[in-house]
Design an enzyme around this catalytic site. Structure first.
Site, short mmCIF file in Angstrom:
data_model
loop_
_atom_site.label_atom_id
_atom_site.label_comp_id
_atom_site.label_asym_id
_atom_site.label_seq_id
_atom_site.Cartn_x
_atom_site.Cartn_y
_atom_site.Cartn_z
N GLU A 42 0.69 -1.03 -0.05
CA GLU A 42 -0.03 -0.06 0.10
C GLU A 42 0.79 1.39 0.20
O GLU A 42 0.69 2.31 -0.71
CB GLU A 42 -0.77 -0.19 1.30
CG GLU A 42 -2.18 0.56 1.16
CD GLU A 42 -3.19 0.27 2.20
OE1 GLU A 42 -3.48 -0.71 2.33
OE2 GLU A 42 -3.45 1.28 3.02
N ASP A 43 1.86 1.14 0.89
CA ASP A 43 2.72 2.59 0.92
C ASP A 43 3.88 2.62 0.37
O ASP A 43 4.57 3.75 0.31
CB ASP A 43 2.76 2.79 2.34
CG ASP A 43 1.51 3.03 3.04
OD1 ASP A 43 0.61 3.52 2.55
OD2 ASP A 43 1.35 2.44 4.51
#
Ligand code: MN
Length: 710
Positions: free
Chosen positions: A75-76
């Site tokens: 996600e990051d």
């Protein structure tokens, strides 16, 4: 610092090989989250480490710990699942992927980006789906959520409330269902703090206030118990059991509804006795009941009848010194561990090779199957999450079928809900019901332990519409409501389709465009003709909307090419700069379905698609595809209105037309009998406006029919 605590904890129970594997994951996470910070200003890596630490304290396996460390890298940090797969294997990759939020692609029409509520629902659904493949997904998600809840201060007020509410609605009940008591109460108390800050403070003050007095009382009880246990040769340990704030608050609320007073000393007392084995549990119970009088109805044997979450313990409440009630739990150390950590306790120690949860546990998880059932039944994510919240994660009653099978249903469920839970057809054909052998009405609320029998009609007959009336309370589960609605929708679909088809025929004749199934499939939002007809027939969309979409389609396809054409109104597909002209025989107007005919002089004459000249052409290979170009502002249409003759009729019609800011040309009216026939020509901007003029003229009093003339 945090890293050292984690590694120390892991060293305590992982083999060297497994530990090295986890270290690899830790290193990878550190490298990728480098220079990233959380809203609080903390280095980002602290978050995955805290998540992993919570799981390490429960001695979870190395796969779970590694995935927890890596849980935010997709996600990051833009790492792909494949990359994790190649470095750490498919189990870790699947777990990380399972907790990763859905990625929003700009052109993905399936997800409406604007609706964040829908997106959140889609994410919850994704996690629950991933969880049914590997329950460890949700363990990581819960640990992740707990750390986020503990660091919620850094977020804005709105986000705090939203996340806290979601935690209370979904994640705390999930922890509860998974038997993770410690996780549950920590999530609940944090959510409580942010959702009801005043009540939270009030409750914590209440606990602090009479502490000394309470401790004196507890010590007296413990001492007395210890002496008596020793007499029975039992070496148990006795603890004051801390009650968590949210549960105390709920108790206070419940009392105030019942008009009872919450006692600041005695209502906060609860004890736990931990003994060595099951037979000692029962002996201890005997000792307790010998000392003090048990409160009737407050005894539960969860050792003989473990809860769904495998929770085991003996519960009793006794009237202690001075006649105050004290709640006591009696269990073994193992049971205690299961109670604190729930399903996680089943993963611990089992290093490893065994990548699936044991079957015994699996078969206990009825509610888990309900999660899966809903997957198939409910299409919209928001409805799915609602139904999970209410039917699966809410408070439950356990109901027996006549054959002794157990079904769990939400509190407030009725025999009809039960029928739908057993089988959809049983619900549809249900005529009467018996609870514990007695005939009762279908809307009677069920109680824990009831045995319910459903009588169905001999012939299938379908549900009654009033079952859906919320005031009558026939059904309370979203599953039953959904099934009933689906039944009616299916019934209605057929009649809506035929009504819609009639509307399309009638309106398209009036407007002078021909509409076929092929055409419809190009309209945005419709997959096929029946869908469109159904929506028209049920009034979900209007003929005006349909007209608009058709017009849009023509405008869109034309906008790029129209400059080079000989006529700005028509584009000949596949040819550039081919001169064309509107044929005189059928005189097509803007918006009508058209086709071209390639003449020997290399021009294209444009006809209405069903023009006889085309239909009976001997050289069909000369027929070419053409579409309307940009709206010419002047769709010339000849209209005929039949109406009862009356004074002012003509004025009413012309004022409708002129209020649209368009010109009328050539108007004539002929009387025959009591009827009058009015014919006129208008210059409109297109089908949409024409359709609107029709509707408005039709609404004029006395107007019987309106049609387009060729
Ligand atoms: Mn996270």
């Amino acid at each position: 610092m945090q890293t050292n605590i984690l590694l120390k904890q892991l060293k305590g129970y992982l083999s060297k090989t497994k530990l090295d594997f986890v270290k690899e994951a830790l290193f990878f996470a550190e490298k990728n989250h480098k220079n990233q910070f959380r809203k609080s200003g903390d280095p980002f890596i602290n978050h995955p480490i805290s998540t992993a630490l919570y799981l390490a304290n429960m001695k979870m396996d190395s796969t779970t710990i590694s995935a927890a460390l890596l849980h935010d890298v997709i996600e990051d940090c833009g790492i792909t699942k494949e990359e994790i797969n190649s470095k750490f294997g498919s189990h870790v990759a699947n777990l990380v992927d399972g907790v990763t939020k859905l990625k929003i692609e700009k052109n993905n029409s399936k997800i409406n980006i604007l609706d964040t509520e829908q997106l959140r629902a889609a994410n919850v659904r994704k996690i629950l789906t991933a969880m049914s493949d590997d329950v460890r997904v949700v363990l990581i998600k819960l640990a992740d959520r707990l750390h986020n809840m503990l660091t919620l201060d850094a977020l804005e007020h709105e986000n705090q409330k939203r996340i806290a509410q979601e935690t209370l609605d979904i994640y705390a009940p999930l922890a509860h269902r998974l038997g993770m008591w410690n996780m549950k109460w920590r999530l609940e108390d944090q959510a409580f703090k942010y959702l009801m800050p005043k009540k939270y403070k009030m409750t914590s003050r209440l606990i602090a206030r009479k502490r000394t007095k309470r401790e004196l009382y507890v010590n007296k009880v413990i001492k007395d118990l210890q002496i008596n246990l020793e007499k029975s040769k039992i070496s148990g340990s006795i603890h004051g059991r801390p009650k968590h704030l949210y549960s105390i608050f709920k108790k206070i609320e419940k009392y105030s509804h019942q008009g009872k007073k919450f006692d600041e000393i005695y209502d906060l007392i609860a004890l736990r006795i931990i003994v060595n084995n099951i037979s000692e549990c029962y002996t201890t119970l005997g000792v307790v009941h010998n000392l003090w009088k048990p409160v009737p109805g407050e005894f539960d044997d969860y050792i003989a009848n473990p809860k769904d979450s495998m929770y085991q313990s003996l519960h009793t409440t006794v009237m202690c010194f001075d006649g105050y009630p004290v709640e006591i739990q009696i269990k073994t150390e193992d049971m205690h561990l299961t109670a604190e950590e729930g399903i996680a306790a089943h993963w611990a120690y089992k290093e490893e090779d065994n990548e699936s949860i044991d079957d015994k546990y699996d078969s206990k998880m009825n509610w888990f199957k309900q999660l899966l059932d809903r997957q198939v039944d409910v299409e919209k994510d928001i409805d799915y999450v609602d139904s999970i919240k209410k039917d699966v994660l809410g408070d439950q009653v356990f109901i027996y079928t006549p054959k002794g099978e157990i079904k769990n249903l939400p509190v407030g469920a009725t025999p009809l809900d039960f029928a739908y839970e057993v089988h959809t057809e049983l619900g549809h054909d249900c005529v009467s019901s018996l609870i514990n052998g007695k005939t009762v009405s279908l809307e009677t609320p069920l109680k824990n332990g009831d045995t319910v029998e459903i009588r169905k009609s001999k012939n299938p007959r379908g549900p009654r519409l009033d079952w859906l009336n919320p005031d009558l309370q026939f059904v309370n589960t979203s599953k039953a409501k959904l099934k009933i609605r689906q039944w009616f929708r299916k019934q209605e679909r057929e009649s809506n389709i035929s009504r819609g088809t009639r509307i399309i025929k009638k309106e398209s004749n009036k407007l002078g465009f021909k509409i076929n199934s092929k055409e419809i499939s190009i309209l945005p939002g419709f997959d096929n003709f029946s869908d469109l007809a159904e929506q028209l027939g049920s009034g979900e969309i209007s003929i005006a909307q349909l007209a608009k979409s058709i017009e849009k389609k023509y405008l869109n396809t034309s906008s790029k090419n129209d400059q080079n054409n000989s006529s700005p109104n028509v584009i000949v597909m596949g040819f550039n700069n081919l001169p064309n002209k509107i044929s005189k025989c059928c005189n097509p107007t803007f918006g009508q379905e058209i086709q071209g005919y390639l003449t020997r002089k290399k021009t294209v004459s444009v006809h209405v698609s069903n023009c006889n000249l085309l239909r009976y052409s001997r050289e069909p290979e000369r027929i070419v595809n053409v579409v309307w170009g940009t709206n010419s502002q002047t769709l010339q249409v000849k209209i005929q209105v039949d109406a009862d003759d009356r004074i002012g009729l003509l004025r009413d019609i012309t004022s409708v037309v002129s209020s649209e800011n368009i010109n009328i040309n050539f108007l004539q009216s002929t009387d025959y009998g009591k009827l009058t026939k009015i014919q006129f020509t208008v210059f409109t901007s297109g089908i949409e406006q024409l359709s609107r003029i029709y509707s408005r003229i039709e609404a004029i009093s006395g107007v019987r029919n309106i049609q387009r003339l060729n």
